[in-house]
Design a protein around this motif. Sequence first.
Motif, PDB file in Angstrom:
ATOM      1  N   ARG A 102       0.808  -1.224   0.000  1.00 30.49           N
ATOM      2  CA  ARG A 102       0.000   0.000   0.000  1.00 30.49           C
ATOM      3  C   ARG A 102       0.840   1.274   0.000  1.00 30.49           C
ATOM      4  O   ARG A 102       0.311   2.360  -0.234  1.00 30.49           O
ATOM      5  CB  ARG A 102      -0.931   0.005   1.209  1.00 30.49           C
ATOM      6  N   ASP A 103       2.140   1.128   0.270  1.00 33.48           N
ATOM      7  CA  ASP A 103       3.025   2.287   0.258  1.00 33.48           C
ATOM      8  C   ASP A 103       3.681   2.516  -1.099  1.00 33.48           C
ATOM      9  O   ASP A 103       4.444   3.475  -1.265  1.00 33.48           O
ATOM     10  CB  ASP A 103       4.113   2.140   1.329  1.00 33.48           C
ATOM     11  N   ALA A 105       3.149   3.666  -4.630  1.00 27.73           N
ATOM     12  CA  ALA A 105       2.139   4.439  -5.353  1.00 27.73           C
ATOM     13  C   ALA A 105       1.751   3.805  -6.684  1.00 27.73           C
ATOM     14  O   ALA A 105       0.569   3.824  -7.071  1.00 27.73           O
ATOM     15  CB  ALA A 105       2.648   5.870  -5.577  1.00 27.73           C
ATOM     16  N   ASP A 106       2.723   3.230  -7.389  1.00 25.54           N
ATOM     17  CA  ASP A 106       2.396   2.638  -8.684  1.00 25.54           C
ATOM     18  C   ASP A 106       1.527   1.399  -8.537  1.00 25.54           C
ATOM     19  O   ASP A 106       0.593   1.175  -9.306  1.00 25.54           O
ATOM     20  CB  ASP A 106       3.658   2.328  -9.487  1.00 25.54           C
ATOM     21  N   LEU A 107       1.797   0.584  -7.496  1.00 27.34           N
ATOM     22  CA  LEU A 107       0.957  -0.589  -7.259  1.00 27.34           C
ATOM     23  C   LEU A 107      -0.456  -0.174  -6.848  1.00 27.34           C
ATOM     24  O   LEU A 107      -1.443  -0.773  -7.297  1.00 27.34           O
ATOM     25  CB  LEU A 107       1.572  -1.480  -6.177  1.00 27.34           C
ATOM     26  N   VAL A 108      -0.552   0.834  -6.015  1.00 26.57           N
ATOM     27  CA  VAL A 108      -1.868   1.330  -5.603  1.00 26.57           C
ATOM     28  C   VAL A 108      -2.654   1.832  -6.805  1.00 26.57           C
ATOM     29  O   VAL A 108      -3.851   1.538  -6.959  1.00 26.57           O
ATOM     30  CB  VAL A 108      -1.715   2.445  -4.547  1.00 26.57           C
ATOM     31  N   ALA A 109      -1.990   2.571  -7.680  1.00 28.49           N
ATOM     32  CA  ALA A 109      -2.669   3.117  -8.856  1.00 28.49           C
ATOM     33  C   ALA A 109      -3.184   2.012  -9.772  1.00 28.49           C
ATOM     34  O   ALA A 109      -4.327   2.062 -10.254  1.00 28.49           O
ATOM     35  CB  ALA A 109      -1.713   4.045  -9.622  1.00 28.49           C
ATOM     36  N   VAL A 110      -2.359   0.997 -10.003  1.00 25.51           N
ATOM     37  CA  VAL A 110      -2.781  -0.099 -10.877  1.00 25.51           C
ATOM     38  C   VAL A 110      -3.893  -0.908 -10.215  1.00 25.51           C
ATOM     39  O   VAL A 110      -4.854  -1.327 -10.876  1.00 25.51           O
ATOM     40  CB  VAL A 110      -1.581  -1.002 -11.232  1.00 25.51           C
ATOM     41  N   ALA A 111      -3.790  -1.135  -8.913  1.00 23.00           N
ATOM     42  CA  ALA A 111      -4.835  -1.869  -8.205  1.00 23.00           C
ATOM     43  C   ALA A 111      -6.168  -1.141  -8.292  1.00 23.00           C
ATOM     44  O   ALA A 111      -7.227  -1.765  -8.518  1.00 23.00           O
ATOM     45  CB  ALA A 111      -4.437  -2.076  -6.746  1.00 23.00           C
ATOM     46  N   GLU A 112      -6.137   0.171  -8.123  1.00 23.15           N
ATOM     47  CA  GLU A 112      -7.381   0.943  -8.220  1.00 23.15           C
ATOM     48  C   GLU A 112      -7.940   0.904  -9.636  1.00 23.15           C
ATOM     49  O   GLU A 112      -9.159   0.782  -9.838  1.00 23.15           O
ATOM     50  CB  GLU A 112      -7.120   2.379  -7.785  1.00 23.15           C
ATOM     51  N   ALA A 113      -7.062   0.974 -10.623  1.00 25.77           N
ATOM     52  CA  ALA A 113      -7.515   0.978 -12.024  1.00 25.77           C
ATOM     53  C   ALA A 113      -8.095  -0.364 -12.448  1.00 25.77           C
ATOM     54  O   ALA A 113      -9.000  -0.418 -13.295  1.00 25.77           O
ATOM     55  CB  ALA A 113      -6.351   1.372 -12.935  1.00 25.77           C
ATOM     56  N   THR A 114      -7.585  -1.433 -11.858  1.00 22.56           N
ATOM     57  CA  THR A 114      -8.024  -2.775 -12.259  1.00 22.56           C
ATOM     58  C   THR A 114      -9.041  -3.375 -11.303  1.00 22.56           C
ATOM     59  O   THR A 114      -9.546  -4.476 -11.553  1.00 22.56           O
ATOM     60  CB  THR A 114      -6.802  -3.720 -12.350  1.00 22.56           C
ATOM     61  N   ARG A 116      -8.418  -4.465  -8.280  1.00 23.25           N
ATOM     62  CA  ARG A 116      -7.813  -5.559  -7.525  1.00 23.25           C
ATOM     63  C   ARG A 116      -7.482  -5.095  -6.113  1.00 23.25           C
ATOM     64  O   ARG A 116      -7.437  -3.897  -5.822  1.00 23.25           O
ATOM     65  CB  ARG A 116      -6.541  -6.083  -8.196  1.00 23.25           C
ATOM     66  N   LYS A 117      -7.195  -6.049  -5.223  1.00 26.08           N
ATOM     67  CA  LYS A 117      -6.924  -5.749  -3.821  1.00 26.08           C
ATOM     68  C   LYS A 117      -5.458  -6.000  -3.466  1.00 26.08           C
ATOM     69  O   LYS A 117      -4.845  -6.936  -3.975  1.00 26.08           O
ATOM     70  CB  LYS A 117      -7.817  -6.598  -2.914  1.00 26.08           C
ATOM     71  N   LEU A 118      -4.946  -5.161  -2.569  1.00 25.69           N
ATOM     72  CA  LEU A 118      -3.603  -5.313  -2.019  1.00 25.69           C
ATOM     73  C   LEU A 118      -3.745  -5.729  -0.554  1.00 25.69           C
ATOM     74  O   LEU A 118      -4.355  -5.007   0.234  1.00 25.69           O
ATOM     75  CB  LEU A 118      -2.816  -4.011  -2.121  1.00 25.69           C
ATOM     76  N   HIS A 119      -3.172  -6.870  -0.195  1.00 28.24           N
ATOM     77  CA  HIS A 119      -3.260  -7.378   1.172  1.00 28.24           C
ATOM     78  C   HIS A 119      -1.882  -7.331   1.823  1.00 28.24           C
ATOM     79  O   HIS A 119      -0.970  -8.050   1.418  1.00 28.24           O
ATOM     80  CB  HIS A 119      -3.756  -8.834   1.187  1.00 28.24           C
ATOM     81  N   ASP A 120      -1.716  -6.475   2.823  1.00 22.21           N
ATOM     82  CA  ASP A 120      -0.489  -6.425   3.621  1.00 22.21           C
ATOM     83  C   ASP A 120      -0.771  -7.112   4.955  1.00 22.21           C
ATOM     84  O   ASP A 120      -1.506  -6.575   5.787  1.00 22.21           O
ATOM     85  CB  ASP A 120      -0.061  -4.980   3.860  1.00 22.21           C
TER      86      ASP A 120
END
Length: 333
Positions: A102-103, A105-114, A116-120
């Motif tokens: 979640r820290d 930014a590029d992963l967060v942006a792609v997850a929001e666009a697609t 998808r979920k990020l699990h930490d």
Amino acid sequence: MIQTPYLLFLGDAPDQLAAKVAQGIRDWRPDNAIGQFRMDGCGADVKLPDMDLTAAKEAGAKTLVVGVANRGGVISQEWKKVLVMALEEGFDLASGLHNLLRDEADLVAVAEATGRKLHDVRVPDVKYPIANGVKRSGKRCLAVGTDCSVGKMYTSLAVDAEMKKRGMKSSFRATGQTGILITGNGVPLDAVIADFMAGSVEWLTPDNDEDHWDHIEGQGSLFHVSYSGVTMALIHGGQPDALILAHEPTRAHMRGLPGYDLPSLEALRDMALPLAKVANPACQVVGISVNTSGMGEDEALSYLEATEKRMGLPAVDPFRQGAGRLVDALDAI
């Protein structure tokens, strides 16, 4: 909830130990693991089918799990390329690294666009108390090791499984990312603020039936200068009634510390037990768990026999031989 089954990401792990998260899931939740993704130069193999993202998606995998525990818990730029592609392919991501998904930014942006979920999983989500040292009902067992990654978690999982098989009251209490990914809950202990670590272990192992055993996942080692603090929190917060000594005898030095030799089992016993008695004067050392994965069968049996004779305690490899004798020793308390 993290969706299963998983594709286990081994990345460019330099050796098998670096892929201990993936190996733990493979060994203890095989139904959740559909394949492995390895980058060029990867030195680890958890004996699952090698799959690219497209093949894994077609096979039904839903989450790409970062199965590597590197020093410092960081996400490299080379990994990032694969993680972005995984999100674009429709995977959720799960990670237990200190470097949070979640820290990025590029992963967060792609997850929001697609979508998808990020699990930490290495993020404390409870306001833990400061430890108070009050004695709790029920029984607790903690595996302490001569080093990191010697089999403490495997020991606790094996003993818990054997107790359940016998119809005994037993729970495995996860304290690290691998245990949490295996069981779905626990305390990410090394991400808890230091003053609250022991309190989080008290929270994790509350009052219980007098004949119920909590098996607390061990972390670090009292002899490892990088990670000894987390071990102390487990010893005092856990108030164990029993300690199991864990050891991997084929190592040349402490993991990540080439200038430090491994301590003996005697040194571990003589350091850990007095510290445990601070919080629970009745604590006992009941057995020895030896990770013999680097030994042949005859060599392993010979080592275990000699260790048992020298230490006067049952010595077994609980993953290779079963945890029955360790459970017998705990049941005798």
